[in-house]
Design a protein around this motif. Structure first.
Motif, mmCIF file in Angstrom:
data_model
loop_
_atom_site.group_PDB
_atom_site.id
_atom_site.type_symbol
_atom_site.label_atom_id
_atom_site.label_comp_id
_atom_site.label_asym_id
_atom_site.label_seq_id
_atom_site.Cartn_x
_atom_site.Cartn_y
_atom_site.Cartn_z
ATOM 1 N N VAL A 180 -18.264 -25.471 18.011
ATOM 2 C CA VAL A 180 -17.500 -26.282 18.969
ATOM 3 C C VAL A 180 -17.232 -27.670 18.390
ATOM 4 N N PHE A 181 -18.230 -28.239 17.759
ATOM 5 C CA PHE A 181 -18.071 -29.561 17.148
ATOM 6 C C PHE A 181 -16.925 -29.571 16.146
ATOM 7 N N TRP A 182 -16.954 -28.652 15.180
ATOM 8 C CA TRP A 182 -15.939 -28.654 14.124
ATOM 9 C C TRP A 182 -14.536 -28.513 14.690
ATOM 10 N N HIS A 183 -14.364 -27.668 15.692
ATOM 11 C CA HIS A 183 -13.025 -27.417 16.230
ATOM 12 C C HIS A 183 -12.537 -28.517 17.160
ATOM 13 N N ASN A 184 -13.350 -29.559 17.338
ATOM 14 C CA ASN A 184 -12.943 -30.696 18.167
ATOM 15 C C ASN A 184 -12.871 -32.000 17.377
ATOM 16 N N ILE A 185 -12.919 -31.906 16.046
ATOM 17 C CA ILE A 185 -12.790 -33.103 15.211
ATOM 18 C C ILE A 185 -11.819 -32.838 14.066
ATOM 19 N N ASP A 186 -11.448 -33.911 13.395
ATOM 20 C CA ASP A 186 -10.707 -33.815 12.145
ATOM 21 C C ASP A 186 -11.724 -34.022 11.025
ATOM 22 N N PRO A 187 -12.145 -32.966 10.358
ATOM 23 C CA PRO A 187 -13.213 -33.094 9.353
ATOM 24 C C PRO A 187 -12.780 -33.785 8.063
ATOM 25 N N PHE A 188 -11.498 -34.075 7.937
ATOM 26 C CA PHE A 188 -10.993 -34.667 6.702
ATOM 27 C C PHE A 188 -10.718 -36.161 6.825
ATOM 28 N N ALA A 189 -10.942 -36.704 8.022
ATOM 29 C CA ALA A 189 -10.743 -38.139 8.244
ATOM 30 C C ALA A 189 -12.033 -38.875 7.909
ATOM 31 N N GLU A 190 -11.923 -39.952 7.169
ATOM 32 C CA GLU A 190 -13.101 -40.728 6.772
ATOM 33 C C GLU A 190 -13.087 -42.086 7.462
ATOM 34 N N GLY A 191 -14.207 -42.409 8.127
ATOM 35 C CA GLY A 191 -14.314 -43.702 8.797
ATOM 36 C C GLY A 191 -13.361 -43.856 9.959
ATOM 37 N N ARG A 192 -13.022 -42.743 10.589
ATOM 38 C CA ARG A 192 -12.116 -42.772 11.731
ATOM 39 C C ARG A 192 -12.055 -41.391 12.354
ATOM 40 N N GLN A 193 -11.485 -41.323 13.541
ATOM 41 C CA GLN A 193 -11.090 -40.060 14.147
ATOM 42 C C GLN A 193 -9.842 -40.348 14.968
ATOM 43 N N PHE A 194 -8.766 -39.684 14.581
ATOM 44 C CA PHE A 194 -7.502 -39.801 15.291
ATOM 45 C C PHE A 194 -7.051 -41.270 15.301
ATOM 46 N N CYS A 195 -6.771 -41.856 16.457
ATOM 47 C CA CYS A 195 -6.251 -43.231 16.449
ATOM 48 C C CYS A 195 -7.357 -44.278 16.392
ATOM 49 N N ASP A 196 -8.603 -43.847 16.499
ATOM 50 C CA ASP A 196 -9.725 -44.797 16.502
ATOM 51 C C ASP A 196 -10.218 -45.011 15.073
ATOM 52 N N VAL A 197 -10.070 -46.235 14.609
ATOM 53 C CA VAL A 197 -10.386 -46.555 13.217
ATOM 54 C C VAL A 197 -11.651 -47.394 13.144
ATOM 55 N N GLY A 198 -12.525 -47.053 12.200
ATOM 56 C CA GLY A 198 -13.765 -47.794 12.015
ATOM 57 C C GLY A 198 -14.935 -46.846 11.891
ATOM 58 N N ASP A 199 -15.980 -47.303 11.211
ATOM 59 C CA ASP A 199 -17.150 -46.462 10.980
ATOM 60 C C ASP A 199 -17.817 -46.028 12.287
ATOM 61 N N GLN A 200 -17.622 -46.818 13.340
ATOM 62 C CA GLN A 200 -18.211 -46.464 14.632
ATOM 63 C C GLN A 200 -17.559 -45.217 15.233
ATOM 64 N N TYR A 201 -16.416 -44.810 14.661
ATOM 65 C CA TYR A 201 -15.726 -43.608 15.127
ATOM 66 C C TYR A 201 -15.793 -42.480 14.100
ATOM 67 N N ARG A 202 -16.715 -42.589 13.160
ATOM 68 C CA ARG A 202 -16.856 -41.548 12.145
ATOM 69 C C ARG A 202 -17.321 -40.238 12.773
ATOM 70 N N SER A 203 -17.059 -39.157 12.085
ATOM 71 C CA SER A 203 -17.606 -37.873 12.524
ATOM 72 C C SER A 203 -18.907 -37.629 11.765
ATOM 73 N N ALA A 204 -19.922 -37.192 12.493
ATOM 74 C CA ALA A 204 -21.235 -36.996 11.885
ATOM 75 C C ALA A 204 -22.066 -36.043 12.732
ATOM 76 N N ILE A 205 -22.964 -35.364 12.058
ATOM 77 C CA ILE A 205 -23.939 -34.500 12.722
ATOM 78 C C ILE A 205 -25.313 -35.128 12.499
ATOM 79 N N PHE A 206 -26.108 -35.187 13.546
ATOM 80 C CA PHE A 206 -27.444 -35.783 13.466
ATOM 81 C C PHE A 206 -28.488 -34.707 13.773
ATOM 82 N N PRO A 207 -28.876 -33.913 12.777
ATOM 83 C CA PRO A 207 -29.870 -32.856 13.014
ATOM 84 C C PRO A 207 -31.201 -33.449 13.478
ATOM 85 N N LEU A 208 -31.830 -32.776 14.414
ATOM 86 C CA LEU A 208 -33.092 -33.269 14.964
ATOM 87 C C LEU A 208 -34.311 -32.579 14.365
ATOM 88 N N ASP A 209 -34.072 -31.564 13.523
ATOM 89 C CA ASP A 209 -35.166 -30.917 12.809
ATOM 90 C C ASP A 209 -34.588 -30.192 11.597
#
Length: 200
Positions: free
Chosen positions: A97-126
Motif C-alpha cells: 500500500v505504501f509503495w502504490h501511494n508514493i512516487d519512489p523516484f522523487a528525492e527530497g520531495r513528494q509531488f508538490c511538497d518540496v523539502g526533506d520533511q516531505y521525503r518518502s521513507a520507511i521506518f522499520p520497528l524491528d
C-alpha cells in the motif's frame, strides 16, 4: 489444584474472547510518504488496520510542531503510524500500500511538497520489518529498472501531530480534495503505477 467457580468462569471467558481482543496481535508500522493527510486514507480503508496517526519522525527536536517541521531543518519527516492486527493484515501488505501511494523516484520531495520533511521513507520497528522493507525496495527497483529514492531509516521517536491534522480528509473533505488535486498527487501516481495506483 482447585479453582473457584468465579475463577473458572473468568478463565473460560478469556479463552472465548475473539482474537481481535488480544493485545499481542496489535503491531505498529511507520511510513513517510509526503503529506501525512494523504497517507491516512489508504490505510484507514484497509481491513485489519486499527488506527492511523499523523506525526513527525526522524529528527532531533523533541515534540516538534507543524510550524517547525514544515519550515524544514529539524530533520523530521511527516509520517503516519499504522496500528494493525497482524492476523488480518500483514506488514508486507502495508508495504505494498505504501509503495502504490508514493512516487519512489522523487528525492527530497513528494509531488508538490518540496523539502526533506516531505521525503518518502520507511521506518522499520524491528529486524523483521527491516528485512521486508529492504526486499520490497529491491522489488520496486527491479520492476522499474531504476534507483528508488525512498529511504529505509532507523527507528526513531514518533511525535503525534496536532489534533487538527488527524483524519484531516474526514474533517475537511473539500479542502483535502482541493489540496490533493492541486498537488498533482493522483496524476503522478497514475503515471508511475498505472491501474495499481493508490486511490484518494
Amino acid at each position: 489444584m482447585r479453582f473457584s467457580l468465579m475463577t473458572f468462569c473468568a478463565l473460560t471467558t478469556l479463552a472465548l474472547l475473539p482474537a481481535d481482543h488480544a493485545e499481542a496481535e496489535q503491531r505498529e508500522a511507520i511510513f513517510a510518504g509526503g503529506c501525512f493527510w494523504c497517507m491516512e486514507p489508504p490505510y484507514d480503508k484497509l481491513e485489519g488496520v486499527i488506527s492511523t496517526t499523523s506525526g513527525y519522525i526522524g529528527g532531533e527536536t523533541e515534540r516538534p510542531t507543524y510550524e517547525q517541521v514544515s519550515g524544514g531543518g529539524t530533520g523530521h519527516a511527516e509520517a503516519v503510524k499504522v496500528v494493525f492486527d497482524d492476523e488480518v493484515v500483514d506488514y508486507a501488505t502495508l508495504l505494498d500500500v505504501f509503495w502504490h501511494n508514493i512516487d519512489p523516484f522523487a528525492e527530497g520531495r513528494q509531488f508538490c511538497d518540496v523539502g526533506d520533511q516531505y521525503r518518502s521513507a520507511i521506518f522499520p520497528l524491528d529486524q523483521h520489518q527491516r528485512r521486508l522493507a529492504e526486499a520490497s525496495k529491491e522489488e520496486v527497483e527491479a520492476r522499474f529498472e531504476r534507483d528508488v529514492k525512498t529511504r529505509i531509516e532507523a527507528s526513531a521517536p514518533f511525535w503525534k501531530a496536532e489534533e487538527y491534522h488527524q483524519n484531516f480528509y474526514q474533517k475537511n473533505p473539500v479542502r483535502y480534495r482541493f489540496y490533493r488535486a492541486g498537488c498533482g498527487r493522483d496524476d503522478r501516481l497514475e503515471a508511475v503505477w498505472g491501474d495499481a495506483a493508490g486511490t484518494p
